[in-house]
Write an enzyme that holds these catalytic residues in place. Structure first.
Site, mmCIF file in Angstrom:
data_model
loop_
_atom_site.group_PDB
_atom_site.id
_atom_site.type_symbol
_atom_site.label_atom_id
_atom_site.label_comp_id
_atom_site.label_asym_id
_atom_site.label_seq_id
_atom_site.Cartn_x
_atom_site.Cartn_y
_atom_site.Cartn_z
ATOM 1 N N LYS A 53 0.822 -1.205 0.000
ATOM 2 C CA LYS A 53 0.000 0.000 0.000
ATOM 3 C C LYS A 53 0.857 1.257 0.000
ATOM 4 O O LYS A 53 0.602 2.212 -0.751
ATOM 5 C CB LYS A 53 -0.937 -0.016 1.212
ATOM 6 C CG LYS A 53 -2.027 -1.077 1.126
ATOM 7 C CD LYS A 53 -2.748 -1.265 2.449
ATOM 8 C CE LYS A 53 -3.778 -2.384 2.345
ATOM 9 N NZ LYS A 53 -4.447 -2.685 3.627
ATOM 10 N N GLN A 97 -4.577 -1.347 9.896
ATOM 11 C CA GLN A 97 -4.494 -2.650 9.241
ATOM 12 C C GLN A 97 -5.122 -3.730 10.119
ATOM 13 O O GLN A 97 -4.763 -3.884 11.292
ATOM 14 C CB GLN A 97 -3.025 -2.996 8.942
ATOM 15 C CG GLN A 97 -2.834 -4.310 8.196
ATOM 16 C CD GLN A 97 -3.418 -4.262 6.794
ATOM 17 O OE1 GLN A 97 -3.240 -3.295 6.068
ATOM 18 N NE2 GLN A 97 -4.112 -5.331 6.412
ATOM 19 N N ASP A 120 -10.925 3.179 4.585
ATOM 20 C CA ASP A 120 -11.397 1.806 4.419
ATOM 21 C C ASP A 120 -12.912 1.755 4.220
ATOM 22 O O ASP A 120 -13.440 0.745 3.768
ATOM 23 C CB ASP A 120 -11.026 0.964 5.640
ATOM 24 C CG ASP A 120 -9.727 0.194 5.460
ATOM 25 O OD1 ASP A 120 -9.371 -0.103 4.308
ATOM 26 O OD2 ASP A 120 -9.079 -0.115 6.479
#
Length: 308
Positions: A53, A97, A120
């Site tokens: 990422k 994460q 997200d």
């Protein structure tokens, strides 16, 4: 011939758009879109995901801040960090994460992220806005699936879609996006009866159950579009190999279009994370004065990706 939906090629197109938006934000607002990534513990898979990422973010000009926390981090310590990132005007997107160590409450952690920085798309307010059909930050994997579907179908309206899996991360938001595109949607799961029969009626099958090769050729109507969200690691000849929830070789003989694993949904998820980062910046821009035009449209150009 079955069409292979190339996630790598499509993600490159999305990243080109992201890079263009980043350049415009820098030129017009002197803003460098910045993503804060929080990793708790040393899970090897999570470490790989974070590295990928951050690498992609750098390639398109997005700044990144990596916060590596000990596996023993407490809930209060993690929430204090998120509060600081929420208050930092130079941080536009926050990603924690997952999964988190067992002592941490994932739902509470997600809820502590400011909705406008929730790249997200997991915050309860963003989840509710998506369910209500409002403009919001959309979970990355379902958003990537919609981009892939729109490459195959010029119009999704009226299509019969089955989503195999009901997770909060993929299954439920995927169904919401398909509904926004005017599909007729069924969510199938471990308690669904005659799941094979349901799938055989579908024009679109999204496989997101987390079970290797669950969907085989007998489940698929000839010519249907199949998106494989599954990522399952197996060992072949002593080497680690990734396979999906779809029996790819068999299903590709029946389907009209299919996404591979790897090289399908995976690259799209990262691209949509960075797309969400620029969208998050736009949500945080001050509104222009009456009669003035904003240099960057706060209703992003990417909307055509998630709605047909």
């Amino acid at each position: 011939m079955t069409q292979l939906i190339d996630g790598k090629a499509l993600s490159a197109q999305v990243l080109q758009e992201v890079a263009a938006d980043v350049a415009l934000l820098k030129a017009e607002y002197d803003i460098v879109p910045t993503l804060a990534v929080v990793l708790v513990g040393e899970d090897p898979a999570s470490q790989v995901y974070v590295r990928n990422k951050m690498k992609r973010a750098s390639e398109v000009g997005i700044g990144s801040r990596e916060h590596l926390l000990d596996a023993g981090t407490t809930q209060d310590e993690l929430v204090q960090l998120i509060d600081a990132l929420n208050s930092d005007p130079l941080v536009h997107g926050i990603l924690v994460q997952l999964p988190l160590p067992a002592q941490l409450d994932e739902d509470a952690v997600i809820a502590s992220i400011h909705p406008d920085k929730d790249v997200d798309g997991f915050h309860p307010l963003n989840v509710g806005a998506l369910a209500a059909g409002r403009d919001t930050l959309v979970p990355c994997t379902p958003q990537g699936c919609m981009i892939m579907l729109n490459q195959v179908h010029s119009n999704l309206s009226g299509k019969n879609a089955v989503v195999v899996g009901r997770s909060n991360i993929v299954g439920k938001p995927m169904a919401a996006l398909l509904l926004q595109a005017n599909c007729t949607v069924t969510i199938a799961h471990s308690r669904t009866q005659n799941i094979e029969s349901l799938c055989r009626q579908a024009d679109i099958v999204i496989a997101a159950a987390g079970r290797m090769a669950l969907v085989d050729a007998t489940w698929i109507k000839p010519g249907a579009t199949v998106i494989d969200v599954g990522i399952n690691a197996i060992e072949v000849d002593g080497k680690r190999k990734l396979v999906g929830d779809v029996a790819f070789e068999a299903v590709s003989q029946v389907a009209g279009a299919i996404s591979p694993v790897p090289g399908g949904v995976g690259p799209m998820t990262i691209a949509c994370l960075l797309l969400n980062t620029t969208r998050a910046v736009k949500r945080q821009l001050p509104r222009p004065p009456d009669g003035a035009s904003a240099a960057v449209n706060t209703t992003t150009r990417s909307n055509h990706y998630v709605r047909s």
